[in-house]
Design an enzyme around this catalytic site. Structure first.
Site, mmCIF file in Angstrom:
data_model
loop_
_atom_site.group_PDB
_atom_site.id
_atom_site.type_symbol
_atom_site.label_atom_id
_atom_site.label_comp_id
_atom_site.label_asym_id
_atom_site.label_seq_id
_atom_site.Cartn_x
_atom_site.Cartn_y
_atom_site.Cartn_z
ATOM 1 N N TYR A 96 0.733 -1.337 0.122
ATOM 2 C CA TYR A 96 -0.028 0.010 0.046
ATOM 3 C C TYR A 96 1.027 1.236 0.176
ATOM 4 O O TYR A 96 0.324 2.305 0.004
ATOM 5 C CB TYR A 96 -1.077 -0.027 1.219
ATOM 6 C CG TYR A 96 -0.316 -0.345 2.480
ATOM 7 C CD1 TYR A 96 0.217 0.781 3.179
ATOM 8 C CD2 TYR A 96 -0.512 -1.433 3.156
ATOM 9 C CE1 TYR A 96 1.085 0.421 4.381
ATOM 10 C CE2 TYR A 96 0.089 -1.892 4.187
ATOM 11 C CZ TYR A 96 0.897 -0.888 4.957
ATOM 12 O OH TYR A 96 1.433 -1.156 6.260
ATOM 13 N N ARG A 108 7.711 14.448 7.684
ATOM 14 C CA ARG A 108 8.196 13.481 6.682
ATOM 15 C C ARG A 108 7.535 13.557 5.457
ATOM 16 O O ARG A 108 6.106 13.648 5.579
ATOM 17 C CB ARG A 108 8.200 12.184 7.380
ATOM 18 C CG ARG A 108 8.496 11.080 6.523
ATOM 19 C CD ARG A 108 8.215 9.539 7.200
ATOM 20 N NE ARG A 108 6.741 9.246 6.969
ATOM 21 C CZ ARG A 108 6.655 8.138 7.029
ATOM 22 N NH1 ARG A 108 7.417 6.949 7.097
ATOM 23 N NH2 ARG A 108 5.202 7.485 6.785
HETATM 24 C C1 LIG Z 1 4.643 -0.005 6.761
HETATM 25 C C2 LIG Z 1 5.760 -0.917 7.402
HETATM 26 C C3 LIG Z 1 5.179 -2.000 7.863
HETATM 27 C C4 LIG Z 1 3.892 -2.238 8.144
HETATM 28 O O1 LIG Z 1 3.439 -3.679 8.162
HETATM 29 P P1 LIG Z 1 2.027 -4.177 8.261
HETATM 30 O O2 LIG Z 1 2.050 -5.449 8.642
HETATM 31 O O3 LIG Z 1 1.427 -3.676 6.866
HETATM 32 O O4 LIG Z 1 0.984 -3.246 9.355
HETATM 33 C C5 LIG Z 1 6.155 -3.119 8.411
HETATM 34 N N1 LIG Z 1 7.530 -2.961 8.160
HETATM 35 C C6 LIG Z 1 7.915 -1.788 7.780
HETATM 36 C C7 LIG Z 1 9.532 -1.478 7.461
HETATM 37 C C8 LIG Z 1 7.160 -0.556 7.182
HETATM 38 O O5 LIG Z 1 7.426 0.382 6.628
#
Ligand SMILES: *Cc1c(COP(=O)(O)O)cnc(C)c1O
Length: 417
Positions: free
Chosen positions: A232, A376
């Protein structure tokens, strides 16, 4: 097209301030400018948060309409014949963006869940050994690592981002990093650190959440063991889009899914009582995939179909370089915390960053705030223009001049920042 840190012909003696006309010239020279039209971006909004939630690509609504009405409404359960392949076919579109071999990427679940799957495998022989990560890593990644290390009897070693190479030694079982730091935008040297990990006999796991879609990544060329990432953010798959997971072909035969489920079975519709893992990447699946979200992500990936990723990276450098230089010239109250080796965002530190970001959002300049004091700004190369950067910096300067930290409307914390 790598420019505005140093416009053509500029030396330090001839350095002059950047103008709006410079930005217009850069846009005129941008081979990716037309990609802006592939997105539904609302009028009056400067969207600099595509690193948190990518905007809606044109074509996604039509595809969802078709999946809902034709495939679900009319096709009913018969549509599973085509839906069943979506996790892998969408995975192959992601594979092209991260430099992976075909059929080594599957789309499904969340980044957090996928990280659990791969880290469990990466540390399963780590008993007594160390697992190295860095203190800038995303919290969910740290939580996953703490849990997996506890189960495996390994020690989690959280080091400073610039000390990762020195932390690698013979007792390290796995190196688990996010390539681009979500807070600062600092970008690790993925090929070098992967090679260093291999030299000490460790496996290398990379979270590409802030990488894929912003610049090319060669997971196969760098010999990465496992990788995961979000659907996303720069991939624009929509809120809560499924994530992706990569397994190097050499690990596929021995990969054990810690969350065994029928979609990871060699023959789900045999309904056998014992679990036999699927021979290929399908073994990383768990249960029934969310078809509507998956179809949206699949359609969203089509914006990349004819896009040269080297040009995407060059534009990312140009946009972020321009932002940093303009911040240097026009935003003296801020400290730029994004280093030269960076992803596609610029982060600025200010004591009252929260109130400033809230005021900017009210004025249609959407960036975000990261605790404790970071504003950011994501500069997604597919739809952000150099003139957008110019306008954003001008708006930031105007917002600071208005001192929103004296205004109660902008100081109370919201649940999602
Ligand atoms: C955005 C992000 C996530 C998000 O994890 P979800 O399981 O989709 O909530 C995890 N790790 C990093 C490094 C991110 O930037």
């Amino acid at each position: 097209m790598n420019v505005l840190i140093r416009p053509p012909g500029e030396t330090w003696q001839t350095r002059r301030v950047i103008t709006l006309d410079d930005c217009r010239a850069l846009d005129a020279d941008d081979p990716l400018l037309h990609l802006h039209d592939r997105f539904e971006l609302p009028d009056g909004v400067l969207y600099l948060d595509g690193n948190s939630l990518g905007p809606l690509p044109r074509g996604v609504s039509r595809r969802l309409q078709q999946v809902i009405e034709d495939e679900w409404g009319a096709g009913l359960i018969r549509s599973w014949d085509t839906w069943i392949d979506l996790p892998r076919t969408t995975g192959n579109k992601v594979a092209a963006l991260i430099g992976a071999e075909p059929d080594t990427v599957i789309v499904g679940d969340s980044t957090t869940v996928n990280l659990h799957k791969v880290v469990t495998n990466a540390v399963r022989n780590a008993d007594g050994g160390r697992v190295v990560t860095d203190s800038g890593n995303f919290p969910t990644d740290l939580y996953v690592l703490a849990s997996a290390c506890r189960v495996a009897g390994a020690t989690l070693d959280i080091v400073e981002p610039n000390a990762v190479d020195r932390a690698l030694a013979d007792d390290v079982a796995a190196l688990v990093l996010t390539e681009v730091d979500f807070r600062t935008g600092r970008r690790h040297d993925l090929p070098t650190l992967t090679a260093l990990a291999h030299q000490v006999g460790a496996v290398a796991v990379w979270d590409l959440a802030h990488s894929a879609g912003a610049f090319p990544i060669g997971v196969s060329a760098a010999d990465v063991d496992y990788a995961v990432g979000c659907g996303y953010k720069y991939l624009n798959g929509g809120p809560g889009a499924p994530a992706y997971l990569y397994i190097a072909p050499r690990h596929l035969p021995t990969f054990e899914n810690p969350v065994t489920g029928w979609f990871g079975h060699a023959d789900p519709f045999a309904f056998a009582p014992e679990f036999t893992p699927a021979p290929g990447i399908d073994r990383a699946a768990i249960g029934t995939p969310p078809i509507l979200s998956l179809a949206a992500f699949d359609a969203a990936l089509d914006v990349f179909v004819d896009v040269d990723l080297a040009a995407v990276e060059a534009k990312s450098r140009s946009l972020t370089g321009l932002f940093i230089r303009l911040a240097d010239e026009q935003l003296p109250e801020f400290e730029v915390v994004t280093p030269d080796r960076r992803g596609s965002q610029v982060s600025l530190r200010h004591q009252y960053a929260y109130a400033i970001v809230r005021l900017l959002v009210d004025r249609g300049v959407i960036g975000d705030f990261r605790t404790p004091d970071v504003a950011r700004f994501g500069l997604a190369p597919l739809y952000t223009r150099h003139t957008d950067v110019w306008n954003a910096v001008a708006q930031i300067a105007a917002a600071v001049a208005d001192e929103p930290w004296h205004d109660e409307r902008y100081t109370g914390r919201q649940r999602v920042t």
